[in-house]
Design a protein around this motif. Structure first.
Motif, PDB file in Angstrom:
ATOM      1  N   GLN A  76       0.806  -1.216   0.000  1.00  0.00           N
ATOM      2  CA  GLN A  76       0.000   0.000   0.000  1.00  0.00           C
ATOM      3  C   GLN A  76       0.841   1.269   0.000  1.00  0.00           C
ATOM      4  OE1 GLN A  76      -3.061   0.023   2.988  1.00  0.00           O
ATOM      5  NE2 GLN A  76      -3.892  -1.950   2.377  1.00  0.00           N
ATOM      6  N   ASP A  77       1.999   1.243   0.687  1.00  0.00           N
ATOM      7  CA  ASP A  77       2.804   2.456   0.854  1.00  0.00           C
ATOM      8  C   ASP A  77       4.136   2.331   0.140  1.00  0.00           C
ATOM      9  OD1 ASP A  77       0.868   3.603   2.607  1.00  0.00           O
ATOM     10  OD2 ASP A  77       1.661   2.366   4.247  1.00  0.00           O
ATOM     11  N   GLN A  78       4.677   3.449  -0.269  1.00  0.00           N
ATOM     12  CA  GLN A  78       5.988   3.460  -0.907  1.00  0.00           C
ATOM     13  C   GLN A  78       7.017   2.776   0.003  1.00  0.00           C
ATOM     14  OE1 GLN A  78       8.083   7.283  -1.199  1.00  0.00           O
ATOM     15  NE2 GLN A  78       8.487   6.832  -3.359  1.00  0.00           N
ATOM     16  N   ILE A  92      12.039  -9.872  -5.337  1.00  0.00           N
ATOM     17  CA  ILE A  92      11.516  -8.791  -4.493  1.00  0.00           C
ATOM     18  C   ILE A  92      10.496  -8.013  -5.312  1.00  0.00           C
ATOM     19  CG2 ILE A  92      12.041  -6.668  -3.247  1.00  0.00           C
ATOM     20  CD1 ILE A  92      14.965  -7.692  -3.060  1.00  0.00           C
ATOM     21  N   VAL A  93       9.305  -7.828  -4.763  1.00  0.00           N
ATOM     22  CA  VAL A  93       8.302  -6.943  -5.361  1.00  0.00           C
ATOM     23  C   VAL A  93       8.131  -5.763  -4.415  1.00  0.00           C
ATOM     24  CG1 VAL A  93       5.931  -6.731  -6.154  1.00  0.00           C
ATOM     25  CG2 VAL A  93       7.142  -8.888  -6.467  1.00  0.00           C
ATOM     26  N   THR A  94       8.162  -4.550  -4.953  1.00  0.00           N
ATOM     27  CA  THR A  94       8.100  -3.378  -4.080  1.00  0.00           C
ATOM     28  C   THR A  94       7.282  -2.267  -4.713  1.00  0.00           C
ATOM     29  OG1 THR A  94       9.440  -1.858  -2.751  1.00  0.00           O
ATOM     30  CG2 THR A  94      10.184  -2.260  -5.004  1.00  0.00           C
ATOM     31  N   ASN A  99       1.936   5.012  -8.154  1.00  0.00           N
ATOM     32  CA  ASN A  99       1.446   4.414  -9.385  1.00  0.00           C
ATOM     33  C   ASN A  99       2.317   3.287  -9.922  1.00  0.00           C
ATOM     34  OD1 ASN A  99      -0.740   6.360  -9.644  1.00  0.00           O
ATOM     35  ND2 ASN A  99       0.849   7.847 -10.177  1.00  0.00           N
ATOM     36  N   THR A 100       3.370   2.918  -9.196  1.00  0.00           N
ATOM     37  CA  THR A 100       4.339   1.974  -9.763  1.00  0.00           C
ATOM     38  C   THR A 100       4.708   0.877  -8.776  1.00  0.00           C
ATOM     39  OG1 THR A 100       5.314   3.833 -10.996  1.00  0.00           O
ATOM     40  CG2 THR A 100       6.563   1.763 -10.945  1.00  0.00           C
ATOM     41  N   ILE A 101       4.587  -0.358  -9.224  1.00  0.00           N
ATOM     42  CA  ILE A 101       5.091  -1.535  -8.506  1.00  0.00           C
ATOM     43  C   ILE A 101       6.101  -2.215  -9.416  1.00  0.00           C
ATOM     44  CG2 ILE A 101       4.506  -3.828  -7.620  1.00  0.00           C
ATOM     45  CD1 ILE A 101       1.808  -2.688  -6.745  1.00  0.00           C
ATOM     46  N   GLY A 120       8.393 -13.114   2.690  1.00  0.00           N
ATOM     47  CA  GLY A 120       7.368 -12.436   3.462  1.00  0.00           C
ATOM     48  C   GLY A 120       7.366 -10.953   3.179  1.00  0.00           C
ATOM     49  N   SER A 121       6.580 -10.225   3.950  1.00  0.00           N
ATOM     50  CA  SER A 121       6.406  -8.793   3.728  1.00  0.00           C
ATOM     51  C   SER A 121       7.403  -7.988   4.548  1.00  0.00           C
ATOM     52  CB  SER A 121       4.982  -8.372   4.080  1.00  0.00           C
ATOM     53  OG  SER A 121       4.681  -8.712   5.425  1.00  0.00           O
ATOM     54  N   GLY A 122       7.706  -6.778   4.061  1.00  0.00           N
ATOM     55  CA  GLY A 122       8.639  -5.903   4.759  1.00  0.00           C
ATOM     56  C   GLY A 122       8.515  -4.481   4.265  1.00  0.00           C
ATOM     57  N   TYR A 123       9.450  -3.651   4.731  1.00  0.00           N
ATOM     58  CA  TYR A 123       9.470  -2.238   4.321  1.00  0.00           C
ATOM     59  C   TYR A 123      10.917  -1.790   4.239  1.00  0.00           C
ATOM     60  CZ  TYR A 123       9.325   2.815   4.510  1.00  0.00           C
ATOM     61  OH  TYR A 123       9.532   4.126   4.229  1.00  0.00           O
TER      62      TYR A 123
END
Length: 453
Positions: A76-78, A92-94, A99-101, A120-123
């Motif tokens: 959801q967030d940058q 890695i998908v980020t 507007n861009t993944i 898993g998920s991260g930031y």
């Protein structure tokens, strides 16, 4: 119909299509009927047990097939990211911006150290190699190279992060490691048109369960591709006359009615539990766990169960299902996207599945199960729940939020270790029904194309 032609025989009694055509609100895609006989040769048991065959899949299938990694709401967030592993491959998908993944190989372009650890998920505001400290921005461009003076041969173009094909459909983020992969739209076949009637982007993840299963990934997913097992595995008459559709190399579907079945379709099944006498509509209500409602004139178990579901969703979630067909509310409608993805557009049966190898073990896999709940009109996607991981020996009933489904999933998966052991014992391959198990054959035929067999 000439039942003498291979694949033309069907269960006796009314068909799924007969039931659907009587539903005044039925969605057009559910009325499509698409089947072709694909052959009747056995599937070699070695496809489930052979290390050599498994290695071929790892080299020729998984790096070249579209696979969903996560939902958009996971990003959801940058800076939000998701690590996805398949065999030795890691991606890695980020979210780069609103507007861009983007997706990248999880590998430093200096000396190839993995950038992010466990799946898993991260930031992260960027990516830094834990070995020598090379770093990159979210868009994959180089941020910093310590001791840059020693790398005159390194350019922005040559050493940016290695990008992976990444596309979005239905709120799902897909990747394909093959740089020359055809667009996802060509792979999805009928799915975009069909799911325009029941959009998955307007669903939220209510529950995510991951379970390790003691069998090959294909055996695990094949347990969910037919309703032929329902009579014995689930002690249920539903599904004996299920409809099976094959739309192309990559997409197939089954539909079986819930709360409505034909005793004639069980004419060649053992015993008479479900045939003599046939269940009344009132008994069908009890099968649907509606025990305190008496049918009025003109009502059926299906119509009552569907309307009660509409009323409950309106009261509890603020979701208006007044124009939703009884079939979409009640029935088990399951689309499969090669190689390992399942999408259910229904309301009471609203799952998404994914099956993939667990590491490099031919005898084990991991099963992702998501329950996808409709979002009220105008509502934003909430933060998705973290997955609940179950080990092989754990029961789905330990996940309280699964409710009655927990015992069903135990039934679905309890046979898998026995089947994997049986594959290793057998002198013959797996024999498939021409119609009821045609979707399994379609998967193997497409797999053969990927492996050049």
């Amino acid at each position: 119909m000439d039942n003498s032609k291979p694949g033309s025989a069907r269960a006796e009694g009314p068909s799924v299509a007969d039931t659907l055509q009587s539903d005044p609100s039925i969605d057009a895609p559910l009325l499509e009927n698409s089947y072709a006989f694909l052959g009747d040769a056995d599937i070699p048991a070695e496809r489930y047990t052979s290390e050599a065959f498994f290695k071929q899949e790892m080299q020729q299938l998984w790096p070249n097939a579209w696979q969903w990694v996560c939902r958009e709401e996971h990003l959801q967030d940058q800076g939000d990211n998701q690590v996805y592993d398949i065999g030795d491959y890691s991606v890695i998908v980020t979210r780069v911006d609103d507007n861009t993944i983007k997706a990248y190989l999880n590998s430093c372009t200096h000396r190839n150290t993995r950038l992010l650890g466990a799946e898993g998920s991260g930031y992260s505001q960027g990516f830094t190699c834990p070995f020598h400290g090379w770093s990159w921005h979210l868009d994959g461009s180089i941020n910093n190279i310590p001791g840059r003076w020693d790398f005159p041969h390194v350019s922005e173009e040559s050493h940016k992060l290695q990008e992976v094909n990444c596309e979005i459909w239905g709120g799902f983020v897909f990747i394909n490691i093959d740089p020359d992969a055809k667009p996802l739209a060509q792979y999805l076949d009928v799915l975009p048109e069909h799911f325009s009637h029941f959009p998955l982007e307007r669903r939220r993840i209510k529950l995510h369960v991951q379970k390790k299963l003691p069998c090959n990934w294909k055996a695990a997913q094949e347990a969910f591709m037919e309703a032929y097992h329902n009579f014995e595995t689930h002690n249920s008459p539903n599904g004996a006359n299920a409809q099976y559709d094959i739309f192309g190399d990559y997409v197939s579907r089954f539909i079986h009615n819930i709360g409505n079945y034909s005793p004639q379709s069980l004419s060649d099944y053992p015993g008479d539990k479900w045939r003599d006498p046939p269940l009344t509509e009132q008994q069908m209500l009890e099968m649907l766990a509606i025990n305190d409602r008496v049918l009025e004139e003109g009502e059926t178990a299906r119509s009552v169960a569907a309307q009660m579901t509409r009323d409950n969703f309106k009261a509890e979630l603020g979701v208006d299902l007044s124009n939703t067909s009884d079939s979409l509310i009640l029935d088990s409608i399951e689309y499969h996207l090669f190689p390992n993805m399942f999408f259910f557009p229904g309301i009471l049966i609203p799952m998404v599945y994914r099956f993939r190898p667990l590491g490099n073990d031919v005898d084990s896999c991991i099963f992702d199960l998501m329950i996808m709940e409709p979002l009220p009109e105008g509502a934003e996607h909430p933060e998705p729940p973290e997955p609940i991981l179950l080990e092989v020996e754990q029961s789905y009933t330990e996940v309280e939020a699964l409710g009655w489904l927990g015992a069903i999933y135990d039934e679905d998966t309890d046979n898998l270790q026995l089947q994997q052991q049986g594959f290793k014992t057998s002198r013959k391959g797996a024999t498939l029904g021409n119609y009821q198990e045609s979707r399994i054959r379609r998967v193997h035929l497409t797999l053969e194309k990927f492996l050049n067999l």
